[in-house]
Design a protein around this motif. Sequence first.
Motif, short mmCIF file in Angstrom:
data_model
loop_
_atom_site.label_atom_id
_atom_site.label_comp_id
_atom_site.label_asym_id
_atom_site.label_seq_id
_atom_site.Cartn_x
_atom_site.Cartn_y
_atom_site.Cartn_z
N TYR A 112 -6.91 3.34 2.54
CA TYR A 112 -6.78 1.88 2.49
C TYR A 112 -6.15 1.28 3.75
O TYR A 112 -6.32 0.09 4.00
CB TYR A 112 -5.98 1.47 1.26
CG TYR A 112 -6.76 1.69 -0.02
CD1 TYR A 112 -7.82 0.84 -0.36
CD2 TYR A 112 -6.46 2.74 -0.89
CE1 TYR A 112 -8.54 1.04 -1.53
CE2 TYR A 112 -7.19 2.94 -2.05
CZ TYR A 112 -8.23 2.09 -2.36
OH TYR A 112 -8.96 2.28 -3.52
N ASN A 169 -6.43 -4.41 -1.87
CA ASN A 169 -6.98 -4.18 -0.54
C ASN A 169 -8.28 -4.93 -0.30
O ASN A 169 -8.58 -5.31 0.83
CB ASN A 169 -7.19 -2.67 -0.32
CG ASN A 169 -5.90 -1.97 0.01
OD1 ASN A 169 -5.42 -2.00 1.15
ND2 ASN A 169 -5.28 -1.36 -1.00
N ASN A 202 0.82 -1.21 0.00
CA ASN A 202 0.00 0.00 0.00
C ASN A 202 0.86 1.26 0.00
O ASN A 202 0.51 2.26 -0.65
CB ASN A 202 -0.94 0.02 1.20
CG ASN A 202 -2.26 -0.67 0.90
OD1 ASN A 202 -2.66 -0.79 -0.25
ND2 ASN A 202 -2.94 -1.14 1.93
#
Length: 338
Positions: free
Chosen positions: A112, A323, A82
Amino acid sequence: MKKALLTILQYLIFLGLGIGIVYHMLHELTDAQETELINAIKSINAWYLIPIGIAGFFSHFFRALRWRYLLETVGMKPTIVNTTFAVMIGYITNLALPRAGEVAKCTVLAKYEKMPAHKMIGTIVAERAFDILCLLIIAIGAFLLQFHVINEYVGDKMNDLGKKIERHHTVLLIVLGVIVLFIVASIIIYKKNKETKFGRFMKEMNHGILSILHMKKRWKFIGYTGLIWLMYVTQIYIGLKSLPDTHHLTALAALVVLVYGSVGMIVTPGGIGLYTLLVAQILAAYQIPDVPAQAFGWIAWAVQTGIIIILGVISLLFIHSYNRKKDAQATVDTAQNI
């Protein structure tokens, strides 16, 4: 509202500067030079683009790893994937609107990783401050190591400047006077009000550098910083090797080119125009003819921009699905532990 308008105006001014430089560089070329420029660009060994792309990816990946150490100082531990996605989304956003990328990568990572975006702002300031410091140190080191080359080049430029001053001394004196007055006025204003934008920036920069020097994992942070700049130099060095006219240049020459190119990237949006101009100018110090020097500048800028666009688009396309799978796996793990 005023701040937003000022930001937009600043963006348009520097974008216009970049476009103006591009127009000037291309407009000044004769038909023969245009053909030479195209042939010089075509002469690139395309196989070199593979290691350049790999080095480009790792420069961004190491930046993501380094940012995680800063985020740990404010109690955040995002995933490596991420963080890398967020960094690349920030870069591609910067191509459209400079400085907006910093907000974008914080917003994306916050969304996220379910973390507060405002807590990340300080890490961005610290990172920017440290990068400016690193660029200054690298610039000083590069110029000292290549002083014998740069000194002769600057000397020739100063002689040319002296001749221009003799021809246009009145206009230049007026311009110089305006610049001096502007600097003096800025100093007076700053002394009267230290809470100016510049004053706050200097305070934030100082605070950011000190926060890095006092962090627990500072040596790992500094190590990744070294790797980032090593990847930058590697990209330029391999790029120089990819063209017949620049193949003979050394890693130290690549370091000097990196410094000049970095200035271009900072000033105009995405380095458009100015990156190529500055790189071509410094390559002249290494006896590279003007057209091949411009060819390398255009290629280096295009490849670096292309890497950002490709990795940025990939990040935008895959961050959501990554995600979603991550959250689904977390839900399964939680259910199994109950």
